[in-house]
Write a protein that holds these residues in place. Structure first.
Motif, mmCIF file in Angstrom:
data_model
loop_
_atom_site.group_PDB
_atom_site.id
_atom_site.type_symbol
_atom_site.label_atom_id
_atom_site.label_comp_id
_atom_site.label_asym_id
_atom_site.label_seq_id
_atom_site.Cartn_x
_atom_site.Cartn_y
_atom_site.Cartn_z
ATOM 1 N N GLU A 142 0.828 -1.203 0.000
ATOM 2 C CA GLU A 142 0.000 0.000 0.000
ATOM 3 C C GLU A 142 0.862 1.252 0.000
ATOM 4 O O GLU A 142 0.588 2.210 -0.741
ATOM 5 C CB GLU A 142 -0.940 -0.007 1.206
ATOM 6 N N ASN A 143 1.929 1.236 0.832
ATOM 7 C CA ASN A 143 2.849 2.382 0.824
ATOM 8 C C ASN A 143 3.539 2.536 -0.525
ATOM 9 O O ASN A 143 3.716 3.651 -1.031
ATOM 10 C CB ASN A 143 3.899 2.210 1.922
ATOM 11 N N LEU A 144 3.962 1.419 -1.105
ATOM 12 C CA LEU A 144 4.624 1.464 -2.404
ATOM 13 C C LEU A 144 3.691 2.014 -3.482
ATOM 14 O O LEU A 144 4.113 2.792 -4.361
ATOM 15 C CB LEU A 144 5.101 0.065 -2.795
ATOM 16 N N LEU A 145 2.433 1.616 -3.413
ATOM 17 C CA LEU A 145 1.454 2.111 -4.371
ATOM 18 C C LEU A 145 1.324 3.626 -4.281
ATOM 19 O O LEU A 145 1.330 4.342 -5.293
ATOM 20 C CB LEU A 145 0.105 1.434 -4.099
ATOM 21 N N MET A 146 1.228 4.140 -3.051
ATOM 22 C CA MET A 146 1.069 5.591 -2.881
ATOM 23 C C MET A 146 2.313 6.347 -3.334
ATOM 24 O O MET A 146 2.223 7.429 -3.946
ATOM 25 C CB MET A 146 0.743 5.896 -1.417
ATOM 26 N N GLU A 147 3.497 5.777 -3.044
ATOM 27 C CA GLU A 147 4.738 6.430 -3.471
ATOM 28 C C GLU A 147 4.836 6.464 -4.996
ATOM 29 O O GLU A 147 5.287 7.457 -5.585
ATOM 30 C CB GLU A 147 5.943 5.704 -2.886
ATOM 31 N N VAL A 179 -0.183 -4.003 -11.466
ATOM 32 C CA VAL A 179 1.212 -4.460 -11.482
ATOM 33 C C VAL A 179 1.559 -5.140 -10.159
ATOM 34 O O VAL A 179 2.160 -6.224 -10.125
ATOM 35 C CB VAL A 179 2.161 -3.266 -11.753
ATOM 36 N N ILE A 180 1.181 -4.488 -9.051
ATOM 37 C CA ILE A 180 1.465 -5.062 -7.733
ATOM 38 C C ILE A 180 0.739 -6.383 -7.555
ATOM 39 O O ILE A 180 1.296 -7.367 -7.044
ATOM 40 C CB ILE A 180 1.074 -4.067 -6.617
ATOM 41 N N ARG A 181 -0.525 -6.433 -7.962
ATOM 42 C CA ARG A 181 -1.304 -7.667 -7.823
ATOM 43 C C ARG A 181 -0.644 -8.816 -8.573
ATOM 44 O O ARG A 181 -0.502 -9.934 -8.036
ATOM 45 C CB ARG A 181 -2.726 -7.448 -8.342
ATOM 46 N N THR A 182 -0.203 -8.560 -9.775
ATOM 47 C CA THR A 182 0.414 -9.611 -10.586
ATOM 48 C C THR A 182 1.719 -10.085 -9.967
ATOM 49 O O THR A 182 1.953 -11.296 -9.808
ATOM 50 C CB THR A 182 0.670 -9.100 -12.011
ATOM 51 N N HIS A 183 2.582 -9.140 -9.600
ATOM 52 C CA HIS A 183 3.864 -9.508 -8.993
ATOM 53 C C HIS A 183 3.663 -10.213 -7.642
ATOM 54 O O HIS A 183 4.402 -11.154 -7.306
ATOM 55 C CB HIS A 183 4.734 -8.261 -8.791
ATOM 56 N N SER A 184 2.654 -9.779 -6.868
ATOM 57 C CA SER A 184 2.397 -10.388 -5.555
ATOM 58 C C SER A 184 1.994 -11.844 -5.700
ATOM 59 O O SER A 184 2.461 -12.716 -4.947
ATOM 60 C CB SER A 184 1.300 -9.618 -4.816
#
Length: 474
Positions: free
Chosen positions: A375-380, A394-399
């Protein structure tokens, strides 16, 4: 060693203080104090009772001949009358005025109310002692990041101290309930055989004012400022329901905390005190089982199971009373209090000696931190100019791919490396975004605020309390 069953609440678990409160000497001495209070009040209101008779009663309050009382009970099949006769044998000059105008529940119920009050005061002190221990622990570890859990699945980080405040706050709320129970306890006093005070009205020749004065005087002599407004032969059995429910709530809070400690011991993050020569397992010499926390849970479950007794007994008291409450209450009331006393004494021992392993906590947190930091990475990344919805995908896929490496291949969580190599996160300081101290929100400040604003006033008001004074026997 006796050949007969002995209650382990007495032989193994509860403190000597609580055990003594529910012992025979305390019970029957209190009966005699009530008989003295009744005689004193009747004399003060004009009945022909002499000071010599009162002194004789006072001198023998604690000198109980239990063998003589047992012999009378075998003959009379009535415990109160057995003790009336045993007291009368020791006080021949006052024998005629012992129990004057009273019914059995004058001594039985008023004694139970006195014992409940003193026992709840002891429970109150035990709770405060545990709150003190948790206060110390929470202050020491206020800012130590640890993995949080919801649904027993890894969640947003918290701190070790913040988690301890959850345990502590449960007890703060329980303390409020216990203090309320103490505050609202009243005396039954001199209500008479069916609650009508008919026998006392006869003694005072129909003088209603003196009958009411007698009720107030006797209550005050036993330390109560109020009496129950109306009763049958007994005080309202709903009072027992409320007390047992309160004790069940205390037990549940202790069970919850002890369960957390057991789970954290499994993760090797936290351990209860373990003595130098203590054996964890008869077979597995390496083990350090959380046996004290397990004992808390076992005893707490027993106390929680007793809450139903109060409601069942209250519900089945027909008309002015039935006697099916007696045997049940002889078990449920003292054993609930003995059980809570034991649970809180053990809890204090555990909370005062908890061992924390920061390196293990750090390692366990690090294993999940990449997911926690998304969540922090997304906001940054959005601040760096990215599109929130695209970045989320992107985050969902990599996660999911990183999770597959962990779950299916037994590998390390490589989510952060995947994000570092993805152009969408080129403008983000990955390492700064996953600093654990920055992911715990206001947890350290919440610890400070809670301890200073909620706990500290309790400790100032009620002062330092002991955990019971007894060494844990197992």
């Amino acid at each position: 060693m006796s050949e007969y069953y002995e209650n382990p609440l007495i032989t193994r678990y509860a403190s000597r203080q609580m055990a003594a409160l529910w012992g025979a000497q305390k019970k029957f001495s209190t009966w005699r104090r009530l008989w003295v209070a009744l005689a004193e009040a009747e004399a003060e209101l004009g009945l022909p009772i002499s000071e010599a008779q009162l002194n004789e009663l006072r001198e023998n309050v604690d000198k109980i001949d239990f063998d003589n009382a047992a012999a009378y009970e075998k003959k009379l099949r009535h415990d109160v009358m057995a003790h009336v006769h045993a007291y009368g044998d020791q006080c021949p000059g006052a024998k005629a005025i012992i129990h004057l105008g009273a019914t059995s529940n004058f001594v039985v119920d008023n004694t139970d109310l006195i014992l409940l009050r003193e026992s709840l005061e002891l429970v109150r002190d035990r709770i405060v002692a545990v709150i003190q221990a948790l206060d110390n622990f929470a202050r020491e570890h206020r800012a130590l990041p640890t993995l949080g859990f919801t649904h027993m699945q890894p969640a947003q980080p918290t701190t070790v101290g913040k988690r301890a405040t959850l345990w502590c706050y449960d007890l703060v709320l329980d303390l409020q309930e216990v203090e309320h129970r103490i505050a609202v306890l009243c005396a039954r006093s001199t209500k008479g055989t069916t609650g009508t005070q008919a026998s006392f009205l006869e003694l005072f020749d129909g003088d209603h004012t003196k009958v009411r004065e007698l009720e107030t005087l006797v209550a005050q002599k036993m330390g109560f400022q109020r009496t129950y407004a109306v009763t049958g032969q007994t005080y309202p059995r709903g009072v027992d329901t409320h007390v047992l429910s309160t004790l069940g709530g205390v037990a549940a809070s202790c069970h919850k905390a002890a369960t957390d400690i057991r789970l954290l011991a499994n993760r090797k993050e936290l351990e209860e005190p373990f003595e130098k020569n203590q054996i964890g397992s008869s077979a597995m010499a390496y083990k350090r089982n959380p046996m004290r926390s397990e004992r808390i849970c076992g005893l707490a479950r027993f106390v929680m199971s007793l809450t139903a007794n109060g409601a069942d007994t209250h519900a089945t008291q027909w008309m002015e009373r039935t006697l099916d409450d007696s045997a049940n209450r002889r078990l449920s009331l003292p054993q609930a209090l003995l059980g809570v006393d034991a649970v809180l004494s053990i809890y204090h021992n555990v909370a005062s000696g908890l061992v924390v392993y920061p390196k293990v906590i750090e390692r366990n947190l690090a294993a999940e931190l990449p997911f926690m930091a998304t969540e922090n990475l997304l906001m940054e990344a959005v601040r760096a100019g990215g599109d929130r919805q695209d970045l989320h995908e992107v985050i969902r896929t990599h996660s999911q791919e990183a999770a597959a490496v962990v779950k299916q291949q037994g590998g390390d969580n490589d989510l952060l490396d995947r994000l570092r190599n993805d152009p969408a996160f080129a403008g983000v300081d990955i390492d700064a975004a996953v600093d654990a101290a920055g992911l715990v929100g206001r947890a350290p400040e919440q610890v400070d605020e809670f301890l200073n604003e909620v706990v500290e006033p309790i400790l100032v008001r009620l002062g330092e309390q002991s955990a019971g004074g007894d060494e844990l026997r197992v």
